[in-house]
Design a protein around this motif. Structure first.
Motif, PDB file in Angstrom:
ATOM      1  N   TRP B 212      12.775   1.594   1.707  1.00 10.47           N
ATOM      2  CA  TRP B 212      11.395   1.558   1.230  1.00 10.47           C
ATOM      3  C   TRP B 212      10.129   0.084   1.463  1.00 10.47           C
ATOM      4  O   TRP B 212       8.721   0.175   1.683  1.00 10.47           O
ATOM      5  CB  TRP B 212      11.062   0.742  -0.745  1.00 10.47           C
ATOM      6  CG  TRP B 212      11.862  -0.456  -0.485  1.00 10.47           C
ATOM      7  CD1 TRP B 212      13.572  -0.541  -0.734  1.00 10.47           C
ATOM      8  CD2 TRP B 212      11.434  -2.252  -0.755  1.00 10.47           C
ATOM      9  NE1 TRP B 212      13.648  -2.195  -0.302  1.00 10.47           N
ATOM     10  CE2 TRP B 212      12.238  -2.727  -0.209  1.00 10.47           C
ATOM     11  CE3 TRP B 212      10.342  -2.557  -0.649  1.00 10.47           C
ATOM     12  CZ2 TRP B 212      12.820  -3.865   0.053  1.00 10.47           C
ATOM     13  CZ3 TRP B 212      10.326  -3.554  -0.288  1.00 10.47           C
ATOM     14  CH2 TRP B 212      10.971  -4.988  -0.554  1.00 10.47           C
ATOM     15  N   GLU B 213      11.253  -0.386   2.593  1.00 11.14           N
ATOM     16  CA  GLU B 213      10.121  -0.940   3.700  1.00 11.14           C
ATOM     17  C   GLU B 213       9.605  -0.228   4.594  1.00 11.14           C
ATOM     18  O   GLU B 213       7.980  -0.455   4.668  1.00 11.14           O
ATOM     19  CB  GLU B 213      11.078  -1.886   4.078  1.00 11.14           C
ATOM     20  CG  GLU B 213      11.773  -3.258   3.730  1.00 11.14           C
ATOM     21  CD  GLU B 213      12.756  -2.866   3.190  1.00 11.14           C
ATOM     22  OE1 GLU B 213      13.281  -2.004   2.723  1.00 11.14           O
ATOM     23  OE2 GLU B 213      14.214  -3.585   3.041  1.00 11.14           O
ATOM     24  N   ILE B 214       9.894   0.555   4.763  1.00 12.27           N
ATOM     25  CA  ILE B 214       9.026   1.808   5.288  1.00 12.27           C
ATOM     26  C   ILE B 214       8.003   2.316   5.229  1.00 12.27           C
ATOM     27  O   ILE B 214       6.512   2.078   5.223  1.00 12.27           O
ATOM     28  CB  ILE B 214      10.424   2.714   6.516  1.00 12.27           C
ATOM     29  CG1 ILE B 214      10.929   2.360   6.948  1.00 12.27           C
ATOM     30  CG2 ILE B 214       8.897   3.273   7.209  1.00 12.27           C
ATOM     31  CD1 ILE B 214      12.008   2.691   8.278  1.00 12.27           C
ATOM     32  N   CYS B 215       8.188   2.893   3.650  1.00 18.38           N
ATOM     33  CA  CYS B 215       7.348   4.035   2.809  1.00 18.38           C
ATOM     34  C   CYS B 215       6.100   2.745   1.976  1.00 18.38           C
ATOM     35  O   CYS B 215       5.161   3.655   2.703  1.00 18.38           O
ATOM     36  CB  CYS B 215       7.815   4.196   2.071  1.00 18.38           C
ATOM     37  SG  CYS B 215       9.468   4.841   2.567  1.00 18.38           S
ATOM     38  N   PHE B 218       3.559   0.947   5.327  1.00 18.22           N
ATOM     39  CA  PHE B 218       2.927   2.023   5.775  1.00 18.22           C
ATOM     40  C   PHE B 218       1.489   2.669   5.194  1.00 18.22           C
ATOM     41  O   PHE B 218       0.593   2.717   5.465  1.00 18.22           O
ATOM     42  CB  PHE B 218       4.273   3.607   6.381  1.00 18.22           C
ATOM     43  CG  PHE B 218       3.173   4.719   6.473  1.00 18.22           C
ATOM     44  CD1 PHE B 218       2.864   5.234   7.973  1.00 18.22           C
ATOM     45  CD2 PHE B 218       2.857   6.115   6.229  1.00 18.22           C
ATOM     46  CE1 PHE B 218       2.417   6.227   8.608  1.00 18.22           C
ATOM     47  CE2 PHE B 218       2.002   6.451   6.445  1.00 18.22           C
ATOM     48  CZ  PHE B 218       1.683   7.155   7.507  1.00 18.22           C
ATOM     49  N   ILE B 219       2.715   2.769   3.766  1.00 19.53           N
ATOM     50  CA  ILE B 219       1.274   2.909   2.819  1.00 19.53           C
ATOM     51  C   ILE B 219      -0.136   1.803   3.255  1.00 19.53           C
ATOM     52  O   ILE B 219      -1.296   1.848   3.255  1.00 19.53           O
ATOM     53  CB  ILE B 219       1.453   2.823   1.549  1.00 19.53           C
ATOM     54  CG1 ILE B 219       2.614   4.447   1.023  1.00 19.53           C
ATOM     55  CG2 ILE B 219       0.495   2.963   0.644  1.00 19.53           C
ATOM     56  CD1 ILE B 219       2.801   4.568   0.180  1.00 19.53           C
ATOM     57  N   ALA B 220       0.511   0.387   2.723  1.00 16.60           N
ATOM     58  CA  ALA B 220      -0.433  -0.762   3.060  1.00 16.60           C
ATOM     59  C   ALA B 220      -1.159  -0.193   4.077  1.00 16.60           C
ATOM     60  O   ALA B 220      -2.382  -1.318   4.120  1.00 16.60           O
ATOM     61  CB  ALA B 220       0.844  -2.069   3.249  1.00 16.60           C
ATOM     62  N   GLY B 221      -1.039  -0.709   5.602  1.00 15.81           N
ATOM     63  CA  GLY B 221      -1.140   0.010   6.896  1.00 15.81           C
ATOM     64  C   GLY B 221      -2.737   0.964   6.336  1.00 15.81           C
ATOM     65  O   GLY B 221      -3.571   0.690   6.739  1.00 15.81           O
ATOM     66  N   ALA B 253       4.736   9.356   4.753  1.00 11.93           N
ATOM     67  CA  ALA B 253       5.497   7.611   4.523  1.00 11.93           C
ATOM     68  C   ALA B 253       6.422   8.139   4.292  1.00 11.93           C
ATOM     69  O   ALA B 253       7.178   7.310   3.861  1.00 11.93           O
ATOM     70  CB  ALA B 253       4.122   7.370   3.196  1.00 11.93           C
ATOM     71  N   PHE B 254       7.110   9.487   2.991  1.00  6.13           N
ATOM     72  CA  PHE B 254       7.837   9.064   2.758  1.00  6.13           C
ATOM     73  C   PHE B 254       9.221  10.408   3.331  1.00  6.13           C
ATOM     74  O   PHE B 254      10.191  10.399   3.660  1.00  6.13           O
ATOM     75  CB  PHE B 254       7.991   9.825   1.636  1.00  6.13           C
ATOM     76  CG  PHE B 254       6.939   9.075   0.307  1.00  6.13           C
ATOM     77  CD1 PHE B 254       7.773   7.836  -0.058  1.00  6.13           C
ATOM     78  CD2 PHE B 254       6.225   9.820  -0.099  1.00  6.13           C
ATOM     79  CE1 PHE B 254       6.530   6.668  -0.389  1.00  6.13           C
ATOM     80  CE2 PHE B 254       5.779   9.019  -0.692  1.00  6.13           C
ATOM     81  CZ  PHE B 254       5.372   7.795  -1.338  1.00  6.13           C
TER      82      PHE B 254
END
Lengths: 437, 323
Positions: B212-215, B218-221, B253-254
Motif C-alpha cells: 500500500w505504501e507504493i500504491c 503513487f496516487i498521491a504523486g 499504481a496497483f
C-alpha cells in the motif's frame, strides 16, 4: 501451528504458545535404564569439525579423568578433562561408553553413556558445595550460562525460548519458591546486579510482590523473548551486534534455569528433571518431565508416539531447533521442545532467485536488510555481508525463512555465514602460517 | 553412543512456514486483474479475449523456449510468465495484431526476465519494458482512436488523454467522471475500468502483495503533480481527478509499480518510489510526447530502486550506517 494470519496487509504473526491459567501437571517419565550426556568440548575458538574430532581422539586415554567402567552416583559432577565443561550424572550407574560426537557447525562433544545400576558411592565423591554452582550450572535444566564477570543486570525470561516451549511459563506458575531461592542466590553472588523478570502481558500482577525484581509484561509475539530484544526492552538501548550480550552487562536466564539454580542452592541436590513440550505428528501437545540424558525414543515410547523412516525429530522448537538423525539422541539441559514431523509437513527447501517481495525485511525484528544480505550470502561473500549488510545483527529467530514465499533457506545461509565469519580470524591465521612456511 | 534403528531425515530450521508461495502470489495478482478486464470483454467481446489469450499463451511458450535454450528447469508452474503476458495484454488495444502481441511477450520474457535469470531477478518491470519498446517501435499500433473506429459507442469515442493534449483542459469536461470510473471510455484492454482496477488493487493491498505504501504514494504523486500543473496553467492542463481516472494510472499504481523485483521494500523508499513515479507520469503526459507514458515512469523508477534500497534504518546493535 500457531500462525495467526491476519488479512490486514498480509502480515503473519507468530505467537508464543501460552499455558492456560491452571496448567496441566506434567507427565513424569520413569528414570531411564541408561542416559547419554553431551559434554561440550570446544577446544579452541574457530576449531571445529573433523580437525577437532581428531584432536580429541589423539588425547591419550590416560588424560581423561573418566574411564569406561567407572561407577558414578546420582548428582555427582563429572569432568572429562581438567578444563572443559562438566556434566552431572542424573542417575547412579556405570559409564559404559565414551565417544566423540560432532554437532552442527563443527561443535564437538564427548558423549558419555551411563547404564543404571546399584553402585557403591565411588571413592572421592563429596557432597555438593555452594562453590560448585558455576561448574554445575551448564548441566542444570534450562542450561544457565553463568558469566565469569558479574553482570550489571539479570533478565529472567518467563516466556518460551521458541514458539512452542511452555516450560518457563510452567515454572513461573508452579515453582515460586525455587525461583525465590534462585533470586536469593543471584543477590548473594552479584549484589550489584538488578533483576528483571519478563512475563507474558497481563500476568505482571502475580509477580509485583517479588521484592527487588522489576516485572515487565511483554506481548507474546515471537521473537519478543529473544535475549537481545529483552535487553532492549529493559535498557532502552541496543547491545553492539558484534559482541556477546554479556559484554553489555546483560545476563539472560530462562526461568527454568533460575528455578534449577534455586533448587540446587536451597537443597544442595542438583535437579535433573527437565520440562519438555512434546508434539507428535498428530499435533497434540504433551508436557512431560524427563530426566536429562533420556533418549528421545524413551519419551516417544512413553507417549505412544512414533517416528518412522524419513520423519524429522526436532529438538528445540520449530523455529530455531535442530533435527537429529537418531532416535537415541538424548534430551539435553536446554531441550525445551521435542517435535516429530512428517516429511510432507515440513518446509521443502528450494533455491529460486529472491523475488524481492520484502516479506523478510518487514518481519525482521533486527532491521536487517535480508533481501540485500541474501544476495551477498548466495555469492559466499561473508565478510562483505558482515561489514555492509548487518549479518551479525541477526538474532537467529528464523522468521525470514518462515515468511519467504520462495522458501529460500535464508536462515541456513545466515547461520553458515555467521559460522564462517566467526572462524575467519583463525582461518586467516593458518593461511599466513602456511605462507610463512 | 548415539545410534538408531529408524532412519530419520535431518534438515535445517525453521521447520514451519506461513504457507505463502510464489505461485500463490502470482495467481492472486492474475485473479485481481480480472475485474478490470471483464468490463472491456463484455463491451468489446471476442477481440479483447483473443489478445489476452494470445498474450498469456505466447508468454508461457516464450518462457519454455528460453528456459530450454538456457537449460534451466521449467518455472512455468510459478505463473510468472502468465502474469507478465496478462499484464502486457492489459496495456494493449484490442485491435492489436497477433504478431505484435507475440513480439511483445517475447521481448518481455526474453529481454525482460530470462536474460537476467527469470522470476525475481529482473531489474526492470518486464511488462513496462515490452510495452515501452513497442510504443517506441510501432506507435501507430497503440493509437486507440484508430482501433476503436469499428464500434458504435454511447460515450465520447475518443481517447481522453489525446483529446486533452490536443484541445487543452476544457476537453476534459466532455468526459464525465462517472463514465471514466465505470469504464465507459476509450482505453486499453485492462486500463479502462477504474472501478475494476480499484477492486483488484484493494484486494492486492489488503493481502499485502502490492504494498500500500507504493500504491497510495503513487496516487498521491499523481494528484499532487497534476494539481500543481493545473494551478500553474489551468487552461492547458487537466485536473488531478481526470489524470487519476484516465490512461493507465490506476493500472500502474496497483500492478506495475509494486511489482516485486523492481520495487524497494522498506517504507520510506517505497513512498519515495511511489511519489516519484506519480510525478513522472504527469510530467511525461503534460510535457512529453507520449499520451500516457506510465510505463516510462515505471522504468525510470525501477532504475532508482537500488539506490532507494540503500536508505535503510540502522540494524539492531549497529553503531553507524556503514559500520
Amino acid at each position: 501451528m500457531i500462525v495467526n494470519r491476519l488479512l490486514t496487509l498480509g502480515s503473519s504473526r507468530l505467537r508464543y504458545a501460552l499455558l492456560p491459567p491452571t496448567p496441566p501437571s506434567p507427565d513424569p517419565l520413569p528414570l531411564p535404564s541408561s542416559v547419554t550426556l553431551l559434554m561440550d568440548q570446544s577446544l579452541e575458538p574457530g576449531m571445529g569439525g573433523r580437525e577437532a574430532l581428531l584432536r580429541l581422539k589423539q588425547i591419550p586415554g590416560k588424560a581423561f579423568k573418566l574411564q569406561k567402567g567407572d561407577a558414578v552416583s546420582q548428582g555427582q559432577i563429572l569432568q572429562l578433562l581438567e578444563e572443559g565443561q562438566a556434566v552431572i550424572a542424573p542417575i547412579s550407574g556405570v559409564v559404559t561408553d565414551m565417544a566423540p560426537y560432532v554437532g552442527d557447525y563443527g561443535r564437538v562433544y564427548m558423549t558419555l553413556t551411563i547404564e543404571a545400576g546399584e553402585t557403591d558411592m565411588p571413592s572421592g565423591t563429596r557432597p555438593f558445595a555452594g562453590s560448585d554452582m558455576f561448574r554445575a550450572a551448564p548441566a542444570l535444566p534450562g542450561k544457565p550460562a553463568l558469566p565469569e564477570t558479574p553482570p550489571a543486570r539479570v533478565i529472567i525470561n518467563g516466556l518460551g525460548s521458541d514458539v512452542l516451549a511452555t516450560n518457563n511459563q510452567y515454572v513461573l506458575k508452579t515453582r515460586k519458591n525455587d525461583l525465590e531461592a534462585g533470586l536469593d542466590w543471584i543477590r548473594n553472588t552479584w549484589p550489584f546486579a538488578s533483576v528483571h523478570l519478563m512475563v507474558a502481558e497481563g500476568q505482571q500482577k502475580e509477580w509485583d510482590t517479588t521484592k527487588d525484581c522489576r516485572v515487565y509484561g511483554i506481548a507474546p509475539i515471537y521473537p519478543a523473548a529473544s535475549p537481545r530484544l529483552l535487553h532492549r526492552t529493559v535498557t532502552g538501548e541496543e547491545a553492539p551486534a558484534e559482541e556477546p550480550l554479556i559484554k553489555a552487562g546483560t545476563l539472560v536466564l530462562q526461568a527454568e534455569a533460575l528455578a534449577s539454580m534455586g533448587t540446587l542452592y536451597a537443597t544442595g541436590v542438583p535437579p535433573m528433571q527437565k520440562l519438555l513440550q512434546v508434539m507428535g505428528k498428530d499435533g497434540v501437545g504433551h508436557l512431560v518431565s524427563v530426566c536429562i540424558g533420556t533418549p528421545v525414543s524413551n519419551v516417544l515410547e512413553h507417549l505412544g508416539l512414533k517416528a518412522e523412516y524419513g520423519d524429522n525429530v526436532i529438538l528445540g522448537g520449530p523455529m530455531t531447533g535442530y533435527a537429529v538423525y537418531a532416535e537415541d539422541f538424548p534430551i539435553c539441559p536446554d531441550t525445551d521442545t521435542l517435535l516429530v514431523q512428517a516429511p510432507e509437513r515440513g518446509v521443502p527447501c528450494q533455491t529460486p532467485a529472491c523475488l524481492n517481495c520484502g516479506a523478510c525485511v518487514r518481519i525482521c525484528p533486527a532491521r536487517v536488510p535480508v533481501n540485500l544480505l541474501l544476495r551477498v550470502l548466495e555469492a559466499g561473500h561473508y565478510e562483505e555481508a558482515a561489514e555492509a549488510f548487518d549479518l551479525m545483527s541477526c538474532i537467529d529467530c528464523g522468521l525470514c525463512s518462515f515468511v519467504c514465499p520462495g522458501r529460500i533457506p535464508i536462515f541456513q545461509y545466515i547461520q553458515l555465514a555467521k559460522y564462517e565469519h566467526r572462524r575467519h580470524p583463525a582461518e586467516s591465521g593458518t593461511q599466513s602460517q602456511e605462507v610463512g612456511e | 553412543m548415539i545410534t538408531s534403528s529408524t532412519r530419520l531425515t535431518v534438515r535445517h530450521a525453521p521447520f514451519a512456514h506461513c504457507g505463502q508461495r510464489i505461485s500463490g502470489r502470482h495467481l492472486l495478482i492474475i485473479l485481481a486483474a480480472l475485474p478490470a478486464i471483464l468490463p472491456t470483454v463484455w463491451r468489446f467481446g471476442a477481440p479483447a479475449v483473443a489478445v489476452v489469450l494470445m498474450a498469456v499463451g505466447s508468454a508461457m511458450l516464450w518462457e519454455m523456449i528460453f528456459q530450454t535454450i538456457s537449460r534451466k528447469p521449467s518455472a512455468a508452474r510459478d505463473g510468472g510468465a502468465a502474469l507478465t503476458g496478462l499484464l502486457i495484454a492489459m496495456l494493449m488495444p484490442m485491435a492489436m495484431p497477433w504478431w505484435a502481441v507475440i513480439c511483445a511477450t517475447g521481448l518481455a520474457i526474453g529481454l525482460g526476465r530470462e536474460i537476467y535469470g527469470g522470476t525475481g531477478t529482473h531489474p526492470f518491470n518486464p511488462t513496462a519494458l515490452a510495452t515501452a519498446l513497442l510504443l517506441i517501435s510501432w506507435p501507430h499500433l497503440y493509437d486507440l482512436d484508430r482501433t476503436f473506429l469499428h464500434y458504435t459507442l454511447d460515450f465520447p469515442a475518443i481517447w481522453p488523454l489525446v483529446e486533452v493534449r490536443a484541445m487543452g483542459a476544457e476537453a476534459a469536461l466532455r468526459f464525465s467522471y462517472a463514465d471514466l470510473f465505470m469504464g465507459r471510455e476509450i482505453a486499453h484492454i485492462g486500463t479502462g475500468c477504474a472501478a475494476g482496477l480499484l477492486i483488484g488493487g484493494l484486494i492486492l493491498m489488503l493481502k499485502g502483495i502490492s504494498r500500500w505504501e507504493i500504491c497510495l504514494s503513487f496516487i498521491a504523486g499523481i494528484l499532487i503533480t497534476a494539481t500543481g500543473f493545473q494551478l500553474v496553467n489551468p487552461e492547458a492542463y487537466a485536473g488531478p481527478i481526470f489524470h487519476l481516472l484516465t490512461g493507465s494510472t490506476l493500472f500502474a499504481a496497483f500492478f506495475l509499480m509494486p511489482e516485486d523485483a523492481g520495487s524497494p521494500v522498506l517504507p520510506l523508499p517505497m513512498i519515495l518510489f511511489g511519489l516519484g513515479g506519480g510525478a513522472l507520469v504527469i510530467i511525461i503526459r503534460n510535457l512529453g510526447m507520449y499520451g500516457d507514458g506510465a510505463v516510462f515512469a515505471v522504468l525510470l523508477m525501477n532504475l532508482l530502486t537500488p539506490i532507494l534500497d540503500r536508505m535503510r534504518p540502522k540494524a539492531l546493535g549497529r553503531s553507524s550506517w556503514e559500520n
